[in-house]
Design a protein around this motif. Structure first.
Motif, PDB file in Angstrom:
ATOM      1  N   MET A 365       0.847  -1.207   0.000  1.00  0.00           N
ATOM      2  CA  MET A 365       0.000   0.000   0.000  1.00  0.00           C
ATOM      3  C   MET A 365       0.876   1.249   0.000  1.00  0.00           C
ATOM      4  O   MET A 365       0.610   2.215  -0.709  1.00  0.00           O
ATOM      5  N   ASP A 366       1.945   1.218   0.808  1.00  0.00           N
ATOM      6  CA  ASP A 366       2.892   2.350   0.844  1.00  0.00           C
ATOM      7  C   ASP A 366       3.481   2.601  -0.534  1.00  0.00           C
ATOM      8  O   ASP A 366       3.551   3.734  -1.007  1.00  0.00           O
ATOM      9  N   LEU A 367       3.934   1.497  -1.163  1.00  0.00           N
ATOM     10  CA  LEU A 367       4.585   1.629  -2.476  1.00  0.00           C
ATOM     11  C   LEU A 367       3.608   2.193  -3.507  1.00  0.00           C
ATOM     12  O   LEU A 367       3.959   3.039  -4.327  1.00  0.00           O
ATOM     13  N   VAL A 368       2.359   1.724  -3.443  1.00  0.00           N
ATOM     14  CA  VAL A 368       1.348   2.210  -4.392  1.00  0.00           C
ATOM     15  C   VAL A 368       1.062   3.691  -4.127  1.00  0.00           C
ATOM     16  O   VAL A 368       0.981   4.500  -5.062  1.00  0.00           O
ATOM     17  N   ARG A 369       0.958   4.053  -2.846  1.00  0.00           N
ATOM     18  CA  ARG A 369       0.678   5.461  -2.525  1.00  0.00           C
ATOM     19  C   ARG A 369       1.795   6.364  -3.062  1.00  0.00           C
ATOM     20  O   ARG A 369       1.552   7.411  -3.657  1.00  0.00           O
ATOM     21  N   MET A 370       3.035   5.931  -2.879  1.00  0.00           N
ATOM     22  CA  MET A 370       4.165   6.743  -3.358  1.00  0.00           C
ATOM     23  C   MET A 370       4.142   6.849  -4.884  1.00  0.00           C
ATOM     24  O   MET A 370       4.388   7.912  -5.446  1.00  0.00           O
ATOM     25  N   ALA A 371       3.833   5.725  -5.537  1.00  0.00           N
ATOM     26  CA  ALA A 371       3.810   5.738  -7.010  1.00  0.00           C
ATOM     27  C   ALA A 371       2.700   6.652  -7.518  1.00  0.00           C
ATOM     28  O   ALA A 371       2.892   7.395  -8.489  1.00  0.00           O
ATOM     29  N   VAL A 372       1.544   6.622  -6.840  1.00  0.00           N
ATOM     30  CA  VAL A 372       0.421   7.481  -7.248  1.00  0.00           C
ATOM     31  C   VAL A 372       0.819   8.948  -7.075  1.00  0.00           C
ATOM     32  O   VAL A 372       0.594   9.786  -7.963  1.00  0.00           O
ATOM     33  N   ALA A 373       1.453   9.259  -5.931  1.00  0.00           N
ATOM     34  CA  ALA A 373       1.861  10.647  -5.677  1.00  0.00           C
ATOM     35  C   ALA A 373       2.849  11.100  -6.749  1.00  0.00           C
ATOM     36  O   ALA A 373       2.786  12.226  -7.239  1.00  0.00           O
ATOM     37  N   LYS A 374       3.741  10.191  -7.131  1.00  0.00           N
ATOM     38  CA  LYS A 374       4.766  10.578  -8.106  1.00  0.00           C
ATOM     39  C   LYS A 374       4.173  10.740  -9.509  1.00  0.00           C
ATOM     40  O   LYS A 374       4.465  11.718 -10.199  1.00  0.00           O
TER      41      LYS A 374
END
Ligand SMILES: Cc1cc2nc3c(=O)[nH]c(=O)nc-3n(C[C@H](O)[C@H](O)[C@H](O)COP(=O)(O)OP(=O)(O)OC[C@H]3O[C@@H](n4cnc5c(N)ncnc54)[C@H](O)[C@@H]3O)c2cc1C
Ligand code: SF4
Ligand code: SF4
Ligand code: SF4
Length: 560
Positions: A365-374
Motif C-alpha cells: 500500500m505504501d509503495l502504491v501510494r508513493m507511485a500514485v503521488a509521483k
C-alpha cells in the motif's frame, strides 16, 4: 516409452510438463498439488529420470536431453514450496547439473529443501490400490526396494518431431543420427545448407538460456548477411496521435498485478486495490492475474481510453524489465509514454517478505501510494535523440571475442579488439580437436586470418583497458598498450569476452611430477607428439579437479 512407466494407463502417472502446469498458479489446480485421479492432496511424489532419453531399449534416443535433471530439481523444489509436508524423491541414473550454479542448486534441493535423491533405475510402476502407485527399484546394495507413491512424474526428454525430420529432408538439411540438425562446433547456428540457420532445440537438446543465446547468434548471422540492405524497406508503425494532457487534471489508473501467486500468494491484493481507490486523483483501479499478458495489455488500452486516464501506475514487478512494455501500452492508447510509474510490489516486497503477509500488504500500500503521488506530478516528455557511436570495444581475443568482432565488422561496425597477450586465440590455442574430431588449429588459423583481413577490426595486442567513462551508446575507454602507449577509444558498446583461466591444481603432485599434467596440456602434448604421450601405454584421467568443491561449487562443463 512413457507407456512402460504407466503413462496413459494410470491417471496418477504424469509427465514433468503436466506437473509444471499443476504447480502453476494459472494451471488446472491453481498451483495446488492435487492428484489427477481423485483430487486428493499429494503426499508422496516420485520423479523418474531419463524417460525417453539415454535409452536404446524403449526408444531410439540414446542421447542425454540435458534439461531434465535441472527441471526435475526445480519442480521438486517448487513442490516443496507449495507444500512443505510433501515428500519428493528423484530416482536418477546420474544427476547432470553442469553449468553455472547448477551444482549448488542441486545441493540446496537436497540439503535445504529435503528432496531425496535415489540413485537407481526404477523398473516398474504398478497400481497399488486407491490410485496409489508402487515402484520397484534396485538400491545401491543390489536389493530390490518397493515404495508406494501418490504421484509419479516422468522426466521426459526432448526429441525432434517427425514432421521436422521430414521437412529437413525436403529442404536438404543434414541431420545427426539422433535427428537433430547437424552443425559444426565452430559454426553452431549454420545448417549444412547455405542461408538456412538453426538454434534452440532443433539444434540439439537445449535449455531456455541456450536457446536464447542461439536465437541471438542466428539473428546476428542473418543481420550480417542483410547488412547491405539495412533500413532500405523499414516503415514506422502507425501510432495514435498523442493527446496533450498538460492542462488536464490527473486521472490516474492503478493496475495491480497478482503475478499468478507470486504477489497474490503473499500480499492481500484486494485490500491494496481498495486502498488505492481512496488515493487522490485515482479514478480507476483493477487487479490482473498477469498484467504483462497480451490480453491484459489490450484491456488496459481499452480502459485508458474508456475511463479517460491520462497516467497510470502499475503495481507489479521491476521497471527494469517491464516498464518498456507499459510505456508501449500508454503509447498505443494515445498517452505520452512517460506518464507511467511502477510500484515494485513483487521483487522488493512479496518475494522478500513471503513470511510476513500482513507487513507485505502494508508495504504494498505504501509503495502504491508513493507511485500514485509521483505519477501525478509527472509531465509528458519527448524522447531525446543522441548520437550513438557505431563502434564496439571487444575485450578479449579468444574464440568468443574474434567471432563477435567478425560478425559486427561484417555488419559494418567498427571494432576495437583488445587482447592482453601478444596473440589472438586464448584457451583454444592449447586445444587439438573437439569431441567429435573437428580440428581446432585450422579453425583458429582461419579465424585469425579473417580478423586480420577485416578492415573494420583493429586489434590491440599486449593491451589493457585502464579506464572507462561514458554510457551506453557513448563510451570512452583508455587502452594502454605495452608500458608507455595510451590512447582513448570512442565506442557505443562493450563486449566482455575475457574468458576463463584454467585452474592450476595444487593437488595430485601437479607441478612436481612431470607426468602429471592438466587435460589442456595433454591435448597439446598430442599436438606435438611429445615423448610423455608418444610412448605412453596407459593414461588415467582424474575428473572434477578444482570443480564441484567448496571453493568452486560448480561443474566446469567442458572437462568431461
Ligand atoms: C519437459 C520439458 C521441460 C523443460 N523444462 C525446462 C526448464 O525448466 N528450463 C529450461 O530452461 N528449459 C526447459 N526445457 C527446454 C526448453 O523447453 C527448450 O529449451 C526451449 O523451449 C527450446 O525452445 P525452441 O524455441 O527451440 O523450441 P520449442 O519451444 O519446441 O518451440 C518450437 C516451436 O516451433 C513450432 N514448430 C514446430 N515445427 C514447426 C513447423 N514445421 N513449422 C512451424 N512451426 C513449427 C512449435 O509448434 C513450437 O511453437 C524443457 C523441455 C521439456 C521438453
Ligand atoms: S538431463 Fe538428466 S534426466 Fe535428462 S536425460 Fe540427461 S541425465 Fe537423464
Ligand atoms: S507484470 Fe510483472 S509481476 Fe505482473 S505478471 Fe508480468 S512479470 Fe509478473
Ligand atoms: S569433470 Fe568437469 S565437466 Fe565433468 S563433472 Fe567434473 S567439473 Fe563437470
Amino acid at each position: 516409452p512413457a507407456r512402460i512407466w504407466g503413462y496413459g494407463v494410470h491417471p496418477n502417472v504424469i509427465t514433468s510438463l503436466q506437473f509444471e502446469r499443476y504447480l502453476s498458479p494459472g494451471g488446472p489446480t491453481e498451483g495446488r498439488l492435487l492428484r489427477p485421479s481423485d483430487g486428493r492432496p499429494v503426499r508422496r511424489v516420485a520423479f523418474l529420470q531419463c524417460v525417453g532419453s539415454r535409452d536404446k531399449n524403449h526408444c531410439n534416443n540414446e542421447y542425454c536431453s540435458s534439461v531434465c535433471c535441472m527441471y526435475a530439481i526445480k519442480e521438486a523444489m517448487s513442490a516443496k514450496e507449495a507444500d512443505h509436508e510433501v515428500e519428493v524423491v528423484i530416482f536418477y541414473t546420474d544427476m547432470r547439473t553442469h553449468g553455472k550454479e547448477f551444482d549448488r542448486y542441486f545441493e540446496r534441493a537436497r540439503d535445504t529443501y529435503g528432496v531425496r535423491f535415489v540413485r537407481s533405475r526404477v523398473h516398474g510402476v504398478e497400481p497399488a490400490g486407491s490410485g496409489d502407485l508402487r515402484l520397484r527399484s534396485i538400491n545401491t546394495r543390489g536389493r530390490q526396494v518397493e515404495e508406494t507413491y501418490d504421484l509419479v512424474v516422468l522426466s521426459v526428454g526432448l526429441e525432434t518431431p517427425e514432421s521436422m525430420v521430414r521437412l529437413a529432408e525436403r529442404i536438404g538439411i543434414h541431420m545427426t543420427p539422433d535427428r537433430f540438425a547437424s552443425i559444426s562446433a565452430f559454426m553452431p547456428v549454420h545448417t549444412s545448407k547455405k542461408g538456412v540457420f538453426t538454434c534452440g532445440a532443433f539444434n540439439g537438446p537445449r535449455d531456455i538460456p541456450q536457446s536464447v543465446i542461439g536465437g541471438s547468434a542466428v539473428a546476428a548471422s542473418v543481420a550480417a548477411l542483410l547488412a547491405p540492405v539495412r533500413h532500405t524497406r523499414t516503415v514506422p508503425v502507425p501510432q495514435p496521435t498523442e493527446q496533450d494532457v498538460r492542462d488536464r487534471e490527473p486521472r490516474i489508473g492503478v493496475f495491480i498485478c497478482h503475478c499468478g501467486t507470486n504477489i497474490a500468494g503473499v500480499v492481500d491484493v484486494e485490500e491494496v486495490a481498495t486502498y488505492a481507490a481512496t488515493l487522490p486523483q485515482v479514478v480507476h483501479v483493477e487487479r490482473n492475474l498477469f498484467t504483462c499478458a497480451q490480453d491484459t495489455q489490450d484491456r488496459m488500452v481499452q480502459q485508458i481510453r474508456a475511463r479517460g486516464l491520462n497516467r497510470i501506475v502499475v503495481a507489479a514487478c521491476t521497471p527494469r524489465t517491464h516498464e518498456p512494455l507499459f510505456r508501449k501500452t500508454l503509447k498505443s492508447a494515445g498517452i505520452n509514454e512517460y506518464l507511467v510509474e511502477m510500484a515494485n510490489i513483487r521483487n522488493q516486497n512479496a518475494w522478500v517478505h513471503g513470511q510476513q503477509p500482513e507487513a507485505a500488504t502494508e508495504k504494498a500500500m505504501d509503495l502504491v501510494r508513493m507511485a500514485v503521488a509521483k505519477v501525478a506530478t509527472l509531465t509528458a516528455l519527448k524522447p531525446l535523440r543522441i548520437r550513438i557511436l557505431p563502434a564496439v570495444l571487444v575485450l578479449g581475443g579468444g574464440v568468443a571475442g574474434m567471432t563477435a568482432a567478425l560478425n559486427l565488422a561484417a555488419q559494418g561496425f567498427r571494432v576495437h579488439l583488445v587482447e592482453k597477450s601478444s596473440q589472438l586465440g586464448g584457451n583454444a590455442l592449447h586445444l587439438f580437436q573437439t569431441w567429435n574430431g573437428e580440428q581446432v588449429p585450422p579453425f583458429l588459423r582461419a579465424l585469425k586470418e579473417q580478423v586480420a583481413a577485416q578492415e573494420n577490426i583493429e586489434v590491440y595486442y599486449n593491451s589493457r583497458v585502464t579506464a572507462v567513462s561514458g554510457h551506453v551508446g557513448n563510451f570512452a575507454s583508455t587502452v594502454r598498450t605495452g608500458k608507455s602507449r595510451k590512447q582513448v577509444l570512442a565506442h557505443g558498446a562493450v563486449i566482455l569476452t575475457t574468458g576463463a583461466k584454467r585452474y592450476i591444481p595444487e593437488e595430485f603432485e601437479y607441478g612436481k611430477i612431470p607426468k602429471v599434467v592438466a587435460s589442456i596440456e595433454f591435448d597439446k602434448l598430442h599436438m606435438h607428439n611429445e615423448t610423455r604421450v608418444a610412448g605412453g601405454k596407459s593414461f588415467v584421467f582424474i575428473q572434477c579437479v578444482g570443480s564441484r568443491n567448496a571453493l568452486r561449487p560448480y561443474c566446469s562443463k567442458s572437462c568431461c
